[in-house]
Motif scaffolding. Structure first.
Motif, PDB file in Angstrom:
ATOM      1  N   ILE A  64       0.886  -1.172   0.000  1.00 23.86           N
ATOM      2  CA  ILE A  64       0.000   0.000   0.000  1.00 23.86           C
ATOM      3  C   ILE A  64       0.913   1.208   0.000  1.00 23.86           C
ATOM      4  O   ILE A  64       1.639   1.455   0.966  1.00 23.86           O
ATOM      5  N   THR A  65       0.891   1.956  -1.092  1.00 22.88           N
ATOM      6  CA  THR A  65       1.892   2.994  -1.276  1.00 22.88           C
ATOM      7  C   THR A  65       1.337   4.105  -2.165  1.00 22.88           C
ATOM      8  O   THR A  65       0.152   4.094  -2.531  1.00 22.88           O
ATOM      9  N   SER A  82       1.333   6.644  -5.682  1.00 20.77           N
ATOM     10  CA  SER A  82       1.294   6.344  -7.118  1.00 20.77           C
ATOM     11  C   SER A  82       2.523   6.838  -7.869  1.00 20.77           C
ATOM     12  O   SER A  82       2.578   6.720  -9.093  1.00 20.77           O
ATOM     13  N   SER A  83       3.510   7.361  -7.165  1.00 22.28           N
ATOM     14  CA  SER A  83       4.669   7.941  -7.844  1.00 22.28           C
ATOM     15  C   SER A  83       5.703   6.882  -8.196  1.00 22.28           C
ATOM     16  O   SER A  83       5.875   5.888  -7.486  1.00 22.28           O
ATOM     17  N   ASN A  84       6.382   7.100  -9.323  1.00 19.10           N
ATOM     18  CA  ASN A  84       7.514   6.277  -9.760  1.00 19.10           C
ATOM     19  C   ASN A  84       7.158   4.799  -9.929  1.00 19.10           C
ATOM     20  O   ASN A  84       7.943   3.911  -9.590  1.00 19.10           O
ATOM     21  N   LEU A  85       5.996   4.532 -10.483  1.00 21.13           N
ATOM     22  CA  LEU A  85       5.595   3.147 -10.712  1.00 21.13           C
ATOM     23  C   LEU A  85       6.113   2.669 -12.066  1.00 21.13           C
ATOM     24  O   LEU A  85       5.975   3.369 -13.070  1.00 21.13           O
ATOM     25  N   PRO A  86       6.677   1.473 -12.139  1.00 20.28           N
ATOM     26  CA  PRO A  86       7.121   0.946 -13.432  1.00 20.28           C
ATOM     27  C   PRO A  86       5.928   0.525 -14.287  1.00 20.28           C
ATOM     28  O   PRO A  86       4.819   0.343 -13.789  1.00 20.28           O
ATOM     29  N   ASP A  87       6.166   0.351 -15.597  1.00 22.62           N
ATOM     30  CA  ASP A  87       5.087  -0.015 -16.508  1.00 22.62           C
ATOM     31  C   ASP A  87       4.507  -1.388 -16.201  1.00 22.62           C
ATOM     32  O   ASP A  87       3.388  -1.692 -16.619  1.00 22.62           O
ATOM     33  N   SER A  88       5.256  -2.218 -15.496  1.00 22.69           N
ATOM     34  CA  SER A  88       4.805  -3.580 -15.206  1.00 22.69           C
ATOM     35  C   SER A  88       3.772  -3.630 -14.085  1.00 22.69           C
ATOM     36  O   SER A  88       3.274  -4.702 -13.748  1.00 22.69           O
ATOM     37  N   VAL A  89       3.426  -2.475 -13.536  1.00 23.41           N
ATOM     38  CA  VAL A  89       2.564  -2.423 -12.354  1.00 23.41           C
ATOM     39  C   VAL A  89       1.222  -1.777 -12.692  1.00 23.41           C
ATOM     40  O   VAL A  89       1.164  -0.743 -13.349  1.00 23.41           O
ATOM     41  N   LEU A  90       0.155  -2.419 -12.253  1.00 20.26           N
ATOM     42  CA  LEU A  90      -1.177  -1.827 -12.262  1.00 20.26           C
ATOM     43  C   LEU A  90      -1.422  -1.185 -10.904  1.00 20.26           C
ATOM     44  O   LEU A  90      -0.934  -1.684  -9.892  1.00 20.26           O
ATOM     45  N   TYR A  91      -2.213  -0.119 -10.878  1.00 19.12           N
ATOM     46  CA  TYR A  91      -2.385   0.612  -9.624  1.00 19.12           C
ATOM     47  C   TYR A  91      -3.855   0.875  -9.382  1.00 19.12           C
ATOM     48  O   TYR A  91      -4.563   1.398 -10.243  1.00 19.12           O
ATOM     49  N   THR A  92      -4.335   0.498  -8.195  1.00 18.68           N
ATOM     50  CA  THR A  92      -5.708   0.764  -7.778  1.00 18.68           C
ATOM     51  C   THR A  92      -5.683   1.790  -6.654  1.00 18.68           C
ATOM     52  O   THR A  92      -5.164   1.519  -5.574  1.00 18.68           O
ATOM     53  N   GLU A  93      -6.230   2.971  -6.920  1.00 17.74           N
ATOM     54  CA  GLU A  93      -6.219   4.023  -5.906  1.00 17.74           C
ATOM     55  C   GLU A  93      -7.284   3.760  -4.856  1.00 17.74           C
ATOM     56  O   GLU A  93      -8.432   3.435  -5.172  1.00 17.74           O
ATOM     57  N   LEU A  94      -6.893   3.886  -3.596  1.00 17.47           N
ATOM     58  CA  LEU A  94      -7.818   3.711  -2.479  1.00 17.47           C
ATOM     59  C   LEU A  94      -8.350   5.039  -1.971  1.00 17.47           C
ATOM     60  O   LEU A  94      -9.504   5.131  -1.565  1.00 17.47           O
ATOM     61  N   LEU A  95      -7.501   6.063  -1.962  1.00 23.37           N
ATOM     62  CA  LEU A  95      -7.948   7.368  -1.485  1.00 23.37           C
ATOM     63  C   LEU A  95      -7.018   8.461  -1.977  1.00 23.37           C
ATOM     64  O   LEU A  95      -5.874   8.206  -2.345  1.00 23.37           O
ATOM     65  N   GLU A  96      -7.559   9.681  -1.999  1.00 20.10           N
ATOM     66  CA  GLU A  96      -6.762  10.877  -2.275  1.00 20.10           C
ATOM     67  C   GLU A  96      -6.443  11.535  -0.941  1.00 20.10           C
ATOM     68  O   GLU A  96      -7.347  11.887  -0.185  1.00 20.10           O
ATOM     69  N   VAL A 136      -3.006   0.477  -4.075  1.00 22.07           N
ATOM     70  CA  VAL A 136      -2.403  -0.855  -4.100  1.00 22.07           C
ATOM     71  C   VAL A 136      -1.852  -1.132  -5.489  1.00 22.07           C
ATOM     72  O   VAL A 136      -2.614  -1.214  -6.458  1.00 22.07           O
ATOM     73  N   PRO A 137      -0.527  -1.270  -5.629  1.00 25.99           N
ATOM     74  CA  PRO A 137       0.047  -1.683  -6.919  1.00 25.99           C
ATOM     75  C   PRO A 137       0.000  -3.195  -7.071  1.00 25.99           C
ATOM     76  O   PRO A 137       0.077  -3.933  -6.083  1.00 25.99           O
ATOM     77  N   ARG A 138      -0.160  -3.651  -8.305  1.00 23.58           N
ATOM     78  CA  ARG A 138      -0.144  -5.078  -8.595  1.00 23.58           C
ATOM     79  C   ARG A 138       0.645  -5.313  -9.864  1.00 23.58           C
ATOM     80  O   ARG A 138       0.641  -4.483 -10.771  1.00 23.58           O
ATOM     81  N   MET A 139       1.281  -6.457  -9.947  1.00 21.47           N
ATOM     82  CA  MET A 139       1.927  -6.853 -11.175  1.00 21.47           C
ATOM     83  C   MET A 139       0.854  -7.177 -12.211  1.00 21.47           C
ATOM     84  O   MET A 139      -0.244  -7.608 -11.884  1.00 21.47           O
ATOM     85  N   HIS A 140       1.161  -6.965 -13.502  1.00 21.38           N
ATOM     86  CA  HIS A 140       0.188  -7.257 -14.556  1.00 21.38           C
ATOM     87  C   HIS A 140      -0.298  -8.691 -14.498  1.00 21.38           C
ATOM     88  O   HIS A 140      -1.448  -8.994 -14.804  1.00 21.38           O
ATOM     89  N   SER A 141       0.556  -9.600 -14.082  1.00 22.18           N
ATOM     90  CA  SER A 141       0.181 -11.014 -14.011  1.00 22.18           C
ATOM     91  C   SER A 141      -0.860 -11.278 -12.943  1.00 22.18           C
ATOM     92  O   SER A 141      -1.495 -12.330 -12.916  1.00 22.18           O
ATOM     93  N   ASP A 142      -1.066 -10.293 -12.036  1.00 24.59           N
ATOM     94  CA  ASP A 142      -2.046 -10.444 -10.957  1.00 24.59           C
ATOM     95  C   ASP A 142      -3.400  -9.855 -11.320  1.00 24.59           C
ATOM     96  O   ASP A 142      -4.252  -9.703 -10.485  1.00 24.59           O
ATOM     97  N   ARG A 143      -3.583  -9.525 -12.596  1.00 19.88           N
ATOM     98  CA  ARG A 143      -4.810  -8.839 -13.014  1.00 19.88           C
ATOM     99  C   ARG A 143      -6.063  -9.586 -12.559  1.00 19.88           C
ATOM    100  O   ARG A 143      -7.056  -8.999 -12.151  1.00 19.88           O
ATOM    101  N   GLY A 144      -5.995 -10.920 -12.569  1.00 17.03           N
ATOM    102  CA  GLY A 144      -7.165 -11.698 -12.218  1.00 17.03           C
ATOM    103  C   GLY A 144      -7.532 -11.593 -10.763  1.00 17.03           C
ATOM    104  O   GLY A 144      -8.647 -11.908 -10.379  1.00 17.03           O
TER     105      GLY A 144
END
Length: 211
Positions: free
Chosen positions: A67-68, A70-84, A200-208
């Motif tokens: 839980i972190t 949204s800055s400096n995320l690599p392209d391999s990561v999907l990101y789900t925002e929880l709050l602003e 919450v960042p996730r690897m693309h392989s975790d899309r499911g």
């Protein structure tokens, strides 16, 4: 909660979570309580860490959930925002800011500042906000944790810009620290410099496994 269901269904008995300190203090207590009620056989380990350390732990496989910001995320990561997470100014109760409903970055730049150190994602945002308006900071102290920063502020050393999820309402010694909101929005990139995304960042392989 989807991640906890996967662990319940056979992936393991321990869920390792790395979270920035404000998220660990604000978001995780309720999440962990709900997880303990729904999945009593799962053990949860929480590590509070800097944003980049939490992300690195996820990428390296050292933790299961991060839980972190949204800055400096690599392209391999999907990101789900929880709050602003919007910023606030903390200052002593006798500071002139007490009479204001809002504080601009320009007003903040004219003050002596207590700042998070250079390893913090919070420092990256405050530096960006001041750079955007062409201001330089008069830094009187730097620290890595909000209790230390609050202590400096309560001693009258300066004021500080902190995310609202982690600003104190009292410094522990009976001297209130009064928060006011930033008014100026200045974001050259993915987010406004007067707020940050926590998610919450996730690897693309975790899309499911995304909720």
């Amino acid at each position: 909660m989807r991640e906890f269901e996967l662990f319940r269904d056979g992936m393991g008995g321990t869920v390792r979570i790395a979270a920035i300190p404000s998220a660990a203090a604000v978001l995780l207590p309720l999440l962990v309580r709900e997880a303990n009620e729904r999945y009593p056989g799962i053990r949860i380990e929480i590590m509070d860490s800097l944003a980049q350390v939490a992300l690195a732990g996820l990428l390296n496989g050292d933790v299961d959930i991060a839980i972190t910001t949204s800055s400096n995320l690599p392209d391999s990561v999907l990101y789900t925002e929880l709050l602003e997470d919007r910023f606030a100014v903390i200052h002593c109760s006798d500071h002139p800011f007490t009479t204001q409903k809002q504080v601009t970055w320009a007003e903040l730049a004219r003050e002596s500042l207590v700042m998070f150190d250079g390893n913090s994602s919070i420092r990256t945002l405050t530096d960006a906000a001041l750079t955007e308006i062409g201001a330089s900071a008069d830094i009187t102290a730097e620290a890595s944790s909000i209790p230390v920063i609050a202590g400096f502020v309560s001693a009258g050393i300066g004021v500080a810009a902190v995310p609202r999820t982690c600003h104190p309402t009292d410094d522990g010694s009976g001297h209130p620290l009064n928060p006011t909101r930033h008014a100026r929005r200045c974001a050259p990139r993915r987010y406004r410099a007067d707020s940050r995304a926590i998610g919450v960042p996730r690897m693309h392989s975790d899309r499911g496994s995304a909720p």
